[in-house]
Design a protein around this motif. Sequence first.
Motif, PDB file in Angstrom:
ATOM      1  N   GLN A   5    -119.127 -28.401 -59.479  1.00 24.07           N
ATOM      2  CA  GLN A   5    -118.509 -28.655 -60.882  1.00 24.07           C
ATOM      3  C   GLN A   5    -117.161 -27.914 -60.912  1.00 24.07           C
ATOM      4  OE1 GLN A   5    -121.370 -26.316 -63.335  1.00 24.07           O
ATOM      5  NE2 GLN A   5    -122.095 -28.197 -63.949  1.00 24.07           N
ATOM      6  N   VAL A   6    -116.147 -28.773 -61.573  1.00 22.69           N
ATOM      7  CA  VAL A   6    -114.913 -28.380 -61.923  1.00 22.69           C
ATOM      8  C   VAL A   6    -114.826 -27.216 -62.598  1.00 22.69           C
ATOM      9  CG1 VAL A   6    -112.632 -28.756 -62.285  1.00 22.69           C
ATOM     10  CG2 VAL A   6    -114.051 -30.461 -61.037  1.00 22.69           C
ATOM     11  N   LEU A   7    -114.352 -26.121 -62.233  1.00 24.23           N
ATOM     12  CA  LEU A   7    -114.201 -24.864 -63.522  1.00 24.23           C
ATOM     13  C   LEU A   7    -112.896 -24.967 -64.174  1.00 24.23           C
ATOM     14  CD1 LEU A   7    -115.418 -22.323 -64.850  1.00 24.23           C
ATOM     15  CD2 LEU A   7    -114.457 -20.999 -62.842  1.00 24.23           C
ATOM     16  N   LEU A   8    -111.851 -25.294 -63.288  1.00 24.97           N
ATOM     17  CA  LEU A   8    -110.532 -25.457 -63.944  1.00 24.97           C
ATOM     18  C   LEU A   8    -109.608 -26.325 -62.806  1.00 24.97           C
ATOM     19  CD1 LEU A   8    -108.668 -23.491 -65.799  1.00 24.97           C
ATOM     20  CD2 LEU A   8    -108.013 -22.272 -63.901  1.00 24.97           C
ATOM     21  N   SER A   9    -108.926 -27.367 -63.731  1.00 25.25           N
ATOM     22  CA  SER A   9    -107.904 -28.160 -63.149  1.00 25.25           C
ATOM     23  C   SER A   9    -106.602 -28.053 -63.605  1.00 25.25           C
ATOM     24  CB  SER A   9    -108.602 -29.388 -63.238  1.00 25.25           C
ATOM     25  OG  SER A   9    -108.688 -29.753 -64.716  1.00 25.25           O
ATOM     26  N   GLY A  10    -105.529 -29.029 -62.891  1.00 27.79           N
ATOM     27  CA  GLY A  10    -104.202 -28.845 -63.395  1.00 27.79           C
ATOM     28  C   GLY A  10    -103.414 -27.589 -62.716  1.00 27.79           C
ATOM     29  N   ASP A  38    -112.652 -16.815 -66.719  1.00 25.24           N
ATOM     30  CA  ASP A  38    -113.978 -16.565 -66.683  1.00 25.24           C
ATOM     31  C   ASP A  38    -114.800 -17.640 -66.391  1.00 25.24           C
ATOM     32  OD1 ASP A  38    -114.178 -18.387 -68.959  1.00 25.24           O
ATOM     33  OD2 ASP A  38    -113.915 -16.644 -70.541  1.00 25.24           O
ATOM     34  N   PRO A  39    -116.163 -17.272 -66.503  1.00 24.18           N
ATOM     35  CA  PRO A  39    -117.306 -18.445 -66.113  1.00 24.18           C
ATOM     36  C   PRO A  39    -117.058 -19.708 -66.759  1.00 24.18           C
ATOM     37  CG  PRO A  39    -118.194 -16.079 -65.910  1.00 24.18           C
ATOM     38  CD  PRO A  39    -117.044 -16.067 -66.886  1.00 24.18           C
ATOM     39  N   GLN A  40    -116.498 -19.522 -68.286  1.00 23.78           N
ATOM     40  CA  GLN A  40    -116.599 -20.832 -69.009  1.00 23.78           C
ATOM     41  C   GLN A  40    -115.507 -21.526 -68.650  1.00 23.78           C
ATOM     42  OE1 GLN A  40    -117.462 -17.285 -70.291  1.00 23.78           O
ATOM     43  NE2 GLN A  40    -119.650 -18.067 -69.741  1.00 23.78           N
ATOM     44  N   ASP A 236    -124.268 -12.565 -60.519  1.00 24.17           N
ATOM     45  CA  ASP A 236    -125.202 -12.013 -59.094  1.00 24.17           C
ATOM     46  C   ASP A 236    -124.478 -12.462 -57.955  1.00 24.17           C
ATOM     47  OD1 ASP A 236    -125.008 -14.772 -59.308  1.00 24.17           O
ATOM     48  OD2 ASP A 236    -127.088 -15.324 -59.634  1.00 24.17           O
ATOM     49  N   LYS A 237    -123.244 -12.591 -57.779  1.00 25.49           N
ATOM     50  CA  LYS A 237    -122.615 -13.016 -56.715  1.00 25.49           C
ATOM     51  C   LYS A 237    -122.962 -14.271 -55.880  1.00 25.49           C
ATOM     52  CE  LYS A 237    -121.237  -8.167 -56.048  1.00 25.49           C
ATOM     53  NZ  LYS A 237    -120.969  -7.044 -55.113  1.00 25.49           N
ATOM     54  N   ARG A 238    -123.420 -14.831 -56.613  1.00 30.23           N
ATOM     55  CA  ARG A 238    -124.142 -16.292 -55.885  1.00 30.23           C
ATOM     56  C   ARG A 238    -123.402 -17.570 -56.288  1.00 30.23           C
ATOM     57  NH1 ARG A 238    -129.424 -15.078 -54.080  1.00 30.23           N
ATOM     58  NH2 ARG A 238    -130.213 -13.226 -54.717  1.00 30.23           N
ATOM     59  N   THR A 239    -122.250 -17.454 -56.895  1.00 27.12           N
ATOM     60  CA  THR A 239    -121.328 -18.684 -57.297  1.00 27.12           C
ATOM     61  C   THR A 239    -120.298 -18.580 -56.260  1.00 27.12           C
ATOM     62  OG1 THR A 239    -121.679 -18.384 -59.675  1.00 27.12           O
ATOM     63  CG2 THR A 239    -119.863 -19.522 -58.882  1.00 27.12           C
ATOM     64  N   LEU A 240    -120.325 -19.756 -55.692  1.00 24.60           N
ATOM     65  CA  LEU A 240    -119.057 -20.104 -54.549  1.00 24.60           C
ATOM     66  C   LEU A 240    -118.023 -20.746 -55.330  1.00 24.60           C
ATOM     67  CD1 LEU A 240    -118.160 -20.030 -51.600  1.00 24.60           C
ATOM     68  CD2 LEU A 240    -119.083 -22.232 -51.234  1.00 24.60           C
ATOM     69  N   PHE A 241    -116.782 -20.258 -55.297  1.00 19.97           N
ATOM     70  CA  PHE A 241    -115.572 -20.593 -56.131  1.00 19.97           C
ATOM     71  C   PHE A 241    -114.858 -21.310 -54.893  1.00 19.97           C
ATOM     72  CE2 PHE A 241    -117.099 -17.283 -59.012  1.00 19.97           C
ATOM     73  CZ  PHE A 241    -116.839 -17.797 -60.099  1.00 19.97           C
ATOM     74  N   MET A 242    -114.541 -22.480 -55.141  1.00 23.21           N
ATOM     75  CA  MET A 242    -113.578 -23.064 -53.975  1.00 23.21           C
ATOM     76  C   MET A 242    -112.215 -23.655 -54.653  1.00 23.21           C
ATOM     77  SD  MET A 242    -116.981 -25.352 -52.444  1.00 23.21           S
ATOM     78  CE  MET A 242    -117.460 -25.529 -54.133  1.00 23.21           C
ATOM     79  N   LEU A 243    -111.233 -23.077 -54.105  1.00 28.05           N
ATOM     80  CA  LEU A 243    -109.810 -23.513 -54.634  1.00 28.05           C
ATOM     81  C   LEU A 243    -109.426 -24.650 -53.731  1.00 28.05           C
ATOM     82  CD1 LEU A 243    -110.498 -20.701 -55.785  1.00 28.05           C
ATOM     83  CD2 LEU A 243    -108.015 -20.295 -55.616  1.00 28.05           C
ATOM     84  N   LEU A 263    -113.624 -25.492 -57.878  1.00 29.70           N
ATOM     85  CA  LEU A 263    -114.801 -25.908 -58.121  1.00 29.70           C
ATOM     86  C   LEU A 263    -115.897 -24.785 -57.859  1.00 29.70           C
ATOM     87  CD1 LEU A 263    -112.990 -28.088 -55.939  1.00 29.70           C
ATOM     88  CD2 LEU A 263    -114.551 -29.545 -57.298  1.00 29.70           C
ATOM     89  N   ILE A 264    -116.827 -25.204 -58.459  1.00 29.47           N
ATOM     90  CA  ILE A 264    -118.046 -24.066 -58.019  1.00 29.47           C
ATOM     91  C   ILE A 264    -119.194 -24.884 -57.932  1.00 29.47           C
ATOM     92  CG2 ILE A 264    -116.989 -22.477 -59.876  1.00 29.47           C
ATOM     93  CD1 ILE A 264    -118.859 -23.325 -61.812  1.00 29.47           C
ATOM     94  N   ALA A 265    -120.165 -23.652 -57.246  1.00 28.71           N
ATOM     95  CA  ALA A 265    -121.422 -24.251 -56.805  1.00 28.71           C
ATOM     96  C   ALA A 265    -122.361 -23.125 -56.575  1.00 28.71           C
ATOM     97  CB  ALA A 265    -121.360 -24.925 -55.397  1.00 28.71           C
TER      98      ALA A 265
END
Length: 277
Positions: A5-10, A38-40, A236-243, A263-265
């Motif tokens: 999912q896209v958390l932040l763009s632009g 933040d997570p939102q 829980d340290k289980r979200t992978l953030f990808m830049l 992006l997050i997974a």
Amino acid sequence: MSDTQVLLSGLAFGESPRWHQGRLWFSHWGTNEIIAVDPQGESEVVAHVPTSLPFCIDWLHDGRLLVVSGREGLLLRQEPSGELVTHATLSHLAPIWNEIVVDGRGNIYVNGGAFDAPGVIALITPDGAVRQVADGLAFPNGMAVTPDNRTLIVAESHATCLTAFDIDADGNLSRRRVWADLAGLAPDGICLDAEGAIWYATVPGMCCARVKEGGDVLQKIQLDRACFACMLGGEDKRTLFMLAAEWHGFEHMSGQERSGQILIANMPVPGAGWPYE
């Protein structure tokens, strides 16, 4: 991309992601900003730095932010007032500096070099002493330290491998070895998980991949653009953030295009080791 999912763009180019105090902090290359999201997906600029790129971040154990001001050869420290002051000078060891990791003992490792020269790793000890502890690296990038503070792993982008060093009691690095041959995929940012595997981002492969020592690929997330860095975080340290961002070469990094995304997974294995809060 179906599991992301896209958390932040632009964004221009996001780099050096760190999970800290409930948010993902990252360096926004080309804008002189450090941003926390933040997570939102709500974001704010939390600091301005005196260099556009490269600059990377971590924290001292007392909570003060560290910023590598790459082209100036400085490691900066943010004081409670918000002012950035010089923590250490690195310009005598290499012309450009890149990634940073602070281990569990308070030792600070920073790597650098130049496009046409071998890379190095510098150590800044808790008492402020600065010394070179490794050289001959092929464009060093992301670094991580195992939870026991005994092994440092660095991405050698131009050697397309992950390289490991033992960390000696005095912070020096020894017993250099190839931790994983990545079969021609240049690694950029990396992070460790609790099973001892490494997630690495790769620009030419446009993916984020999980490998174990020896190089076996355990998982791969294919993206539609270059991936520059990754970090496991979240509650829980289980979200992978990808830049990630579209890549058209170094000469276009400071242009007007804003194709950068976070992006997050969700991952079954949580993050571990350093960098961590």
